[in-house]
Design a protein around this motif. Structure first.
Motif, PDB file in Angstrom:
ATOM      1  N   MET A  47       1.061  -1.057   0.063  1.00  9.15           N
ATOM      2  CA  MET A  47      -0.404  -0.180   0.010  1.00  9.15           C
ATOM      3  C   MET A  47       0.981   1.441  -0.299  1.00  9.15           C
ATOM      4  N   ASP A  48       0.236   2.442  -0.371  1.00  7.34           N
ATOM      5  CA  ASP A  48       0.868   3.623  -1.152  1.00  7.34           C
ATOM      6  C   ASP A  48       0.651   4.227   0.519  1.00  7.34           C
ATOM      7  N   ASP A  49       1.305   5.207   0.892  1.00 10.02           N
ATOM      8  CA  ASP A  49       0.063   6.462   2.657  1.00 10.02           C
ATOM      9  C   ASP A  49      -0.130   6.361   1.876  1.00 10.02           C
ATOM     10  N   ALA A  50      -1.086   6.993   1.339  1.00  9.95           N
ATOM     11  CA  ALA A  50      -2.267   7.449   0.366  1.00  9.95           C
ATOM     12  C   ALA A  50      -3.318   6.606   1.117  1.00  9.95           C
ATOM     13  N   LEU A  51      -3.233   5.218   0.485  1.00 14.88           N
ATOM     14  CA  LEU A  51      -4.145   4.393   0.855  1.00 14.88           C
ATOM     15  C   LEU A  51      -4.117   3.697   2.169  1.00 14.88           C
ATOM     16  N   ARG A  52      -3.157   3.977   2.657  1.00 10.57           N
ATOM     17  CA  ARG A  52      -2.661   3.361   4.155  1.00 10.57           C
ATOM     18  C   ARG A  52      -4.103   4.298   5.400  1.00 10.57           C
ATOM     19  N   ALA A  53      -3.265   5.739   5.029  1.00 10.97           N
ATOM     20  CA  ALA A  53      -4.177   6.605   5.799  1.00 10.97           C
ATOM     21  C   ALA A  53      -5.736   5.897   5.395  1.00 10.97           C
ATOM     22  N   LYS A  54      -6.440   6.045   3.728  1.00 10.75           N
ATOM     23  CA  LYS A  54      -7.925   5.986   4.285  1.00 10.75           C
ATOM     24  C   LYS A  54      -8.319   5.142   4.792  1.00 10.75           C
ATOM     25  N   ILE A  55      -7.461   3.954   4.372  1.00 11.65           N
ATOM     26  CA  ILE A  55      -8.116   2.062   5.327  1.00 11.65           C
ATOM     27  C   ILE A  55      -8.058   3.059   6.906  1.00 11.65           C
ATOM     28  N   CYS A  56      -6.976   3.225   7.468  1.00 12.06           N
ATOM     29  CA  CYS A  56      -6.636   3.931   8.817  1.00 12.06           C
ATOM     30  C   CYS A  56      -7.947   4.830   9.173  1.00 12.06           C
ATOM     31  N   ALA A  57      -8.706   5.677   8.608  1.00 17.56           N
ATOM     32  CA  ALA A  57      -9.650   6.929   8.641  1.00 17.56           C
ATOM     33  C   ALA A  57     -11.027   6.025   8.470  1.00 17.56           C
ATOM     34  N   LYS A  58     -11.406   5.396   7.797  1.00 18.21           N
ATOM     35  CA  LYS A  58     -12.284   4.359   7.720  1.00 18.21           C
ATOM     36  C   LYS A  58     -12.758   3.214   8.403  1.00 18.21           C
TER      37      LYS A  58
END
Length: 156
Positions: free
Chosen positions: A89-100
């Motif tokens: 995963m890249d940082d953007a996807l990682r942040a999106k998954i964590c937030a969700k």
């Protein structure tokens, strides 16, 4: 006067000792895999293992792991979420998954990332003992089952 070994000589000595021990037990390759994972250990984990080794308590490692999880689960509201993807995963996807995940679980999330190219694409999430499989492999399997039952059940 004794001379101090260089770091290179120390590494060589450690490596040869581990290989020899592993070969005598038939597990030299398995030891290498374990060593690669051990490089990720925090200093505290390494010190705990070292202490357990000195005290001849390494047989307690499995029970230690189980009890550690029990205590952490009872005292910490953070939820461990394991995410498997086909590529890192890249940082953007990682942040999106964590937030969700944090929004859905209403708790802080500790993200464990795994890469498994066999899922082909998509994502597999494991949280609180439940598995959510939105991988391409699972979708293809469902399509195969649907087509197979439609063909068999079509009466043709």
């Amino acid at each position: 006067m004794a001379t101090k070994l260089s770091d290179e000589a120390k590494v060589e000595a450690y490596v040869r000792a581990l290989i020899e021990a592993g070969r005598s037990e038939g597990r030299a390759n398995a030891d290498l895999v374990q060593w690669l994972h051990a490089c990720k250990f925090s200093p505290e984990v390494l010190e705990t293992l070292s202490t357990m080794g000195r005290e001849h308590d390494l047989a307690l490692v499995k029970e230690f792991s189980k009890r550690y999880k029990e205590i952490l689960d009872s005292e910490d509201e953070t939820v461990s979420v394991t995410v498997t993807t086909a590529v890192p995963m890249d940082d953007a996807l990682r942040a999106k998954i964590c937030a969700k995940a944090e929004a859905d679980l209403k708790a802080p999330v500790y993200l464990v990332e795994r890469v498994d190219p066999s899922i082909l694409g998509g994502i597999v999430m494991e949280v609180r003992g439940k598995r959510y499989d939105a991988s391409v492999r699972a979708q293809l399997s469902n399509i195969r089952k649907t087509l197979s039952s439609a063909y068999v059940g079509s009466g043709k």
